[in-house]
Design a protein around this motif. Structure first.
Motif, short mmCIF file in Angstrom:
data_model
loop_
_atom_site.label_atom_id
_atom_site.label_comp_id
_atom_site.label_asym_id
_atom_site.label_seq_id
_atom_site.Cartn_x
_atom_site.Cartn_y
_atom_site.Cartn_z
N ARG A 1 -0.05 0.96 5.93
CA ARG A 1 -0.19 2.41 6.51
C ARG A 1 1.12 2.94 6.74
N MET B 1 14.79 11.53 3.80
CA MET B 1 14.66 12.37 4.98
C MET B 1 15.53 11.83 6.08
N GLY C 1 10.11 7.93 1.19
CA GLY C 1 8.87 7.58 0.91
C GLY C 1 8.59 8.06 -0.50
N TYR D 1 1.19 15.60 -4.36
CA TYR D 1 2.87 15.73 -4.34
C TYR D 1 3.37 16.20 -3.35
N LEU E 1 -0.63 20.20 3.79
CA LEU E 1 -1.20 21.24 3.43
C LEU E 1 -2.37 21.15 2.66
C1 LIG Z 1 9.97 13.31 1.74
C2 LIG Z 1 8.59 14.15 1.63
C3 LIG Z 1 8.32 15.16 2.27
C4 LIG Z 1 7.16 15.82 2.22
N1 LIG Z 1 7.01 17.03 3.09
C5 LIG Z 1 5.54 17.54 3.01
C6 LIG Z 1 5.60 18.69 3.74
O1 LIG Z 1 6.36 19.19 4.35
N2 LIG Z 1 4.47 19.48 3.69
C7 LIG Z 1 3.37 18.96 2.80
O2 LIG Z 1 2.32 19.35 2.80
N3 LIG Z 1 3.34 17.66 2.03
C8 LIG Z 1 4.53 16.78 2.24
N4 LIG Z 1 4.96 15.96 1.46
C9 LIG Z 1 3.83 15.42 0.64
C10 LIG Z 1 2.74 14.51 1.38
O3 LIG Z 1 3.18 13.75 2.15
C11 LIG Z 1 1.68 13.76 0.37
O4 LIG Z 1 1.19 14.55 -0.48
C12 LIG Z 1 0.61 13.21 1.23
O5 LIG Z 1 1.18 12.19 1.99
C13 LIG Z 1 -0.09 12.36 0.06
O6 LIG Z 1 -1.12 11.80 0.85
P1 LIG Z 1 -1.89 10.50 -0.01
O7 LIG Z 1 -2.75 9.84 1.00
O8 LIG Z 1 -2.24 10.73 -1.34
O9 LIG Z 1 -0.74 9.32 -0.12
P2 LIG Z 1 -0.03 8.50 1.17
O10 LIG Z 1 0.05 9.20 2.27
O11 LIG Z 1 1.19 7.84 0.61
O12 LIG Z 1 -1.06 7.24 1.23
C14 LIG Z 1 -1.49 6.28 0.24
C15 LIG Z 1 -1.79 4.95 0.90
O13 LIG Z 1 -2.43 4.36 0.05
C16 LIG Z 1 -2.32 2.85 0.24
N5 LIG Z 1 -2.45 2.01 -0.92
C17 LIG Z 1 -1.81 2.07 -2.04
N6 LIG Z 1 -2.22 1.36 -3.15
C18 LIG Z 1 -3.35 0.51 -2.35
C19 LIG Z 1 -4.17 -0.42 -2.89
N7 LIG Z 1 -4.18 -1.21 -3.89
N8 LIG Z 1 -5.02 -1.00 -1.84
C20 LIG Z 1 -5.18 -0.39 -0.81
N9 LIG Z 1 -4.49 0.91 -0.33
C21 LIG Z 1 -3.21 1.14 -1.15
C22 LIG Z 1 -0.59 2.71 0.59
O14 LIG Z 1 -0.37 1.69 1.30
C23 LIG Z 1 -0.72 4.10 1.50
O15 LIG Z 1 -0.63 3.91 2.77
C24 LIG Z 1 5.86 15.14 1.55
C25 LIG Z 1 6.10 13.84 0.93
C26 LIG Z 1 7.54 13.13 1.01
C27 LIG Z 1 7.76 12.07 0.47
#
Ligand SMILES: Cc1cc2nc3c(=O)[nH]c(=O)nc-3n(C[C@H](O)[C@H](O)[C@H](O)COP(=O)(O)OP(=O)(O)OC[C@H]3O[C@@H](n4cnc5c(N)ncnc54)[C@H](O)[C@@H]3O)c2cc1C
Length: 369
Positions: A39, A226, A301, A328, A333
């Motif tokens: 997480r 960040m 991240g 991305y 949002l």
């Molecule tokens: C520096 C930065 C700034 C950002 N700023 C903004 C912002 O201001 N506004 C905005 O809207 N968005 C922002 N974002 C984007 C946003 O954070 C991401 O688009 C969003 O968190 C993606 O969510 P997710 O669940 O797809 O991925 P994540 O939140 O990365 O979660 C993926 C999860 O999957 C798990 N996982 C991976 N592989 C496996 C596996 N094989 N088995 C089980 N679990 C697995 C990982 O451990 C992880 O916990 C930012 C991102 C970054 C990096």
């Protein structure tokens, strides 16, 4: 009396999208299991939490997608806050985009949605703004959520209260299929034990790591570094969204400073001297006096990016396997609308015209693989 069996769903990834989906499905009476590798590496804990549909200059379907999600967010957050009893720091604080010349401002893709600020307005709007910025656009409709300290925790708690089962430290190694259907996943647990998990339906939402699980998903990591600084409370009221750096003020004066965009980073861990330097130069160029405020934390991240910078949402070619990834720079949002759409697809609900068009535009079928 016959016992009611709930529909069940397997969620692969317990990051921002995984939690948003788990919340949506569990409150709609699904039995939800979340497999989460780690997480703490989730980009959900990294993001600045901006709701920057207009300040990011999103265009075409991404702009509409952001606007629709922004319409859903107040209700979405209200439900999460009620269920979890944790405030999420949603604020329509407005975002200011500064420009050095008027041509750049007029060419900004969402120019028509902003309020024009001249040099004097900019100085009035932003306490301490560097005078190199001559013009600005104020997007009053944009804002922020405190994802890092509040939203993620609130989602976790709300999910637990709705009966979601979390298996933390469980890495999906591969998926098992039979006749074009997913039947389950092979999982390596934190203890090293290997387990088989069966499922009726599954959603891959493993962020930047999604391709490792299902290599038809063309997602790759874009690293972001960040840091945060502690400013005086209420000094900065609006987000400043500069060309390379943004400053996001929380209620207690903490300012989130982001972010590098490192396309060739792969999964290289850690902050780098260059990354931190870029952020510090960004602070100086936007709000010079803030360079002397105490630095609190720094972190990094991985954004899940696709070749066309748009998310992948909806059905896959495998009948009972769904995808929600590639969000991305805008996963915070887009979370509200993504979880709403996935629930509707899986429940076979009638979709509005605009929802159908999002699913067409964001289908994995657009990538010929
Ligand atoms: C520096 C930065 C700034 C950002 N700023 C903004 C912002 O201001 N506004 C905005 O809207 N968005 C922002 N974002 C984007 C946003 O954070 C991401 O688009 C969003 O968190 C993606 O969510 P997710 O669940 O797809 O991925 P994540 O939140 O990365 O979660 C993926 C999860 O999957 C798990 N996982 C991976 N592989 C496996 C596996 N094989 N088995 C089980 N679990 C697995 C990982 O451990 C992880 O916990 C930012 C991102 C970054 C990096």
């Amino acid at each position: 009396m016959a016992q009611e069996t709930k529909n069940s769903i397997l969620i692969i990834g317990g990051g921002l999208l995984g939690l948003s989906l788990a919340y949506e499905f569990s409150r709609n009476n699904f039995k939800v299991l979340v497999l989460s590798k780690n997480r703490n590496e989730s980009a959900g804990f990294v993001a600045a939490g901006m709701l920057a549909t207009h300040a990011e200059g999103l265009e075409d379907e991404l702009l509409k997608f952001g606007q629709e999600s922004q319409n859903l967010i107040p209700k979405w957050i209200k439900n999460i806050e009620q269920d979890s009893n944790i405030k999420c720091g949603l604020k329509k604080c407005g975002i200011v985009v500064p420009f050095k010349n008027k041509e750049d401002l007029e060419e900004f893709p969402t120019y028509e949605y902003g309020k024009y600020l001249n040099h004097k307005d900019l100085q009035t709007e932003i306490n301490g703004m560097n005078s190199i910025w001559k013009h600005g656009l104020l997007f009053e409709q944009d804002g922020q959520i405190d994802n890092r300290r509040q939203l993620m925790r609130a989602l976790e708690r709300a999910c637990s209260l709705h009966g979601v089962e979390f298996q933390e430290g469980s890495e999906v190694e591969n998926l098992t299929f039979e006749k074009n259907k997913i039947t389950g996943a092979t999982v390596v647990c934190a203890t090293g034990e290997i387990k088989k998990i069966n499922c009726e339906k599954a959603i891959i939402c493993s962020g930047a790591w999604s391709k490792k699980i299902f290599n038809k998903i063309p997602v790759f990591p874009v690293k972001g570094q960040m840091l945060s600084i502690q400013g005086p409370t209420n000094f900065l009221k609006r987000v400043i969204f500069g060309p390379k750096t943004y400053l996001v003020p929380r209620d207690d004066g903490l300012i989130i400073v982001g972010a590098t965009v490192e396309k060739d980073s792969k999964f290289n861990q850690g902050n780098t001297p260059n990354g931190i330097k870029q952020l510090q130069e960004g602070i100086r160029s936007l709000l010079p006096e803030a360079i002397n405020w105490p630095q609190m934390e720094h972190w990094w991240g991985f954004r899940p990016c696709t070749p066309d910078l748009k998310p992948i949402i909806g059905k896959s070619k495998i009948k009972n396997l769904f995808i929600a990834t590639g969000h991305y720079r805008n996963g915070v949002l887009f979370s509200a609308i993504t979880s709403d759409l996935l629930l509707k697809i899986i429940q076979n609900k009638n979709l509005k015209k605009i929802e159908k068009s999002f699913l067409e535009k964001f289908s994995i079928d657009r990538f010929e693989i």
